[in-house]
Design an enzyme around this catalytic site. Sequence first.
Site: not given
Ligand SMILES: Cc1ncc(C[n+]2csc(CCOP(=O)(O)OP(=O)(O)O)c2C)c(N)n1
Length: 576
Positions: A51, A113-114, A163, A481
């Site tokens: 979802e 439920f749910q 529902k 990042m």
């Molecule tokens: C749902 C979620 N969890 C954690 C983060 C924190 N976060 C920001 S950038 C990142 C790394 C992303 O890694 P990747 O998808 O490999 O992309 P890259 O930075 O290597 O291009 C994380 C963990 C986020 N932005 N969103």
Amino acid sequence: MSSLMNGAKMLLECLAREGVDCFFGYPGGVTLPFYDALYDHHIRHVLVRHEENACFAAEGYARATGKVGVCCATSGPGATNLVTGLVDAMMDSIPVVALTGQVTSKLIGSDAFQEADTFGITRSCTKHNYLVKSLEDLPQVVHEAFYIAASGRPGPVLVDIPKDVFQAQGHYAPVTSIHLPGYKVFTEGHTGQIRRAAQLIWESERPFVYAGGGIIAANASDELRELVERIDAPAVTTLMGLGGLPANHPNFVSMPGMHGSYAANMGMTHCDVLIALGVRFDDRVTGRLAAFAPHAKVIHVDIDPAEIGKNRAADVPIVGDVKRVLTKLNKVLAETRPERKDRLTDARQEWWAQIRAWKTEHPLAPVTSDSEIKPQHLMMEIDRLSAGEAIVASDVGQHQMWAAQFIRFHAPRLWINSGGLGAMGFGLPSAIGAQFARPDKLVFALVGDGGFQMSIPELATIAAYGLPIKIVVMNNGYLGMVRQWQELFYNNRLSAVELDCFPDAEKLAGAYGFRGRTIDKPWELAAALEEAVREPGPYLLNVKVSPFENVYPMVPAGGAINEMVLAPPQPVAVPK
Ligand SMILES: Cc1ncc(C[n+]2csc(CCOP(=O)(O)OP(=O)(O)O)c2C)c(N)n1
């Protein structure tokens, strides 16, 4: 009077009247009556695999078209799975209507439920939300939901439908007017303030345009272009505003902010009038607020009065639809254009010379290598193939920032990304929504190896509908990042950022019945991307890039935007 129908059919009638041609969802127990009605209805339902991705896909659809995107989930876990998408749409002002099923009215509050308190849970992450109490209310509520989602500052609206409301029988009475006391949208802008803005602009020596996602939302690109040409000011567009001014426009500087260009950030810092259009002075743009645009008088145009003065006081506040306000401002500017033979002409020329000097001093320089694929090289190749015209739906992380820096967009609604929330997992499903919205367009899903694995189930959706999306994984083997921040600010103590297992792209795509490939040599890149683009169906291209490349320029958290770190520290030469 229309024929007798149940609530489920009535909901579909409302959707059809709102012009919905497709929506994204996942069924469950309480939405069974709705899915039964859908069985022989012309509106297309796209079955996603989670979802959250239904909401992201609805956002992708909305961002690519400007139309309201629609998603649907069952009660309880279905509804709670929507929450991240709703927050995302809220943060980026994206018009979405989310339909959720709820347990039968008489069971509400009994821990059935749910059952989840969807109304309560989504209160703070929607522009507005409803729990439909009876069938008679349903059409009014649904049409109001579409109106609220799309009008004023767009945003997500959730309609929770028990529902028994789906099952109840009644007649559809067309809704002819929406009357919402207390919901006022100020579109026109104050004429006096618009005149003040024009005066300030003509008196300015160093004007600077700072345009954001509001330009895209208001379809105000033409008016923005007219403004920058009329006053010949340099202009930046934020991460949310990319494409709002064509990237090849001579007045376009680039993106400002944490990973913005030197020229963009220096322009912001030294301008004397900042023309802020459909922006919210986000911390990723302003850096340390106290040091942001310290010499500037600020003209701030926004449809949401709550944005004006929220982060930065405006000298000329204008509440209104940025398209209408710019139309008027452009007219006033045309009428009041001064005859110029004074010092202002020289000052403006000096300002442009300064902007150009900043651009050439520290450009967003191409980075390539003979032995490994540099992330910037990947973005430049995508830029070449998209030629400013393709849709690029990005995930979140380093790849998103490099894409924003290097891929040029010549029109709005091509760059699709999660700006405010920065929600990993957004890229792939939003590309799905965008491809349904724009079947005519080349769509790239540009994702990191982390975010890709958050949304990997949607490969099934892509395969099932044969969507010709080009999935490009910028695979650096890390949560890049976060690794960058650990390297720069936590003594390179890399903690829980290594992604040491990634599936074989060829086998993974093959398992879904389409083509995939992994490359890691720079000389393979151009041809591999071309092959992906030529492929009539979906394609998964796993691009192994240098693992330790960092995104520059970078404004460290809490820093002023003119205090950019422009490049990695150079190793100190040790004397022999
Ligand atoms: C749902 C979620 N969890 C954690 C983060 C924190 N976060 C920001 S950038 C990142 C790394 C992303 O890694 P990747 O998808 O490999 O992309 P890259 O930075 O290597 O291009 C994380 C963990 C986020 N932005 N969103």
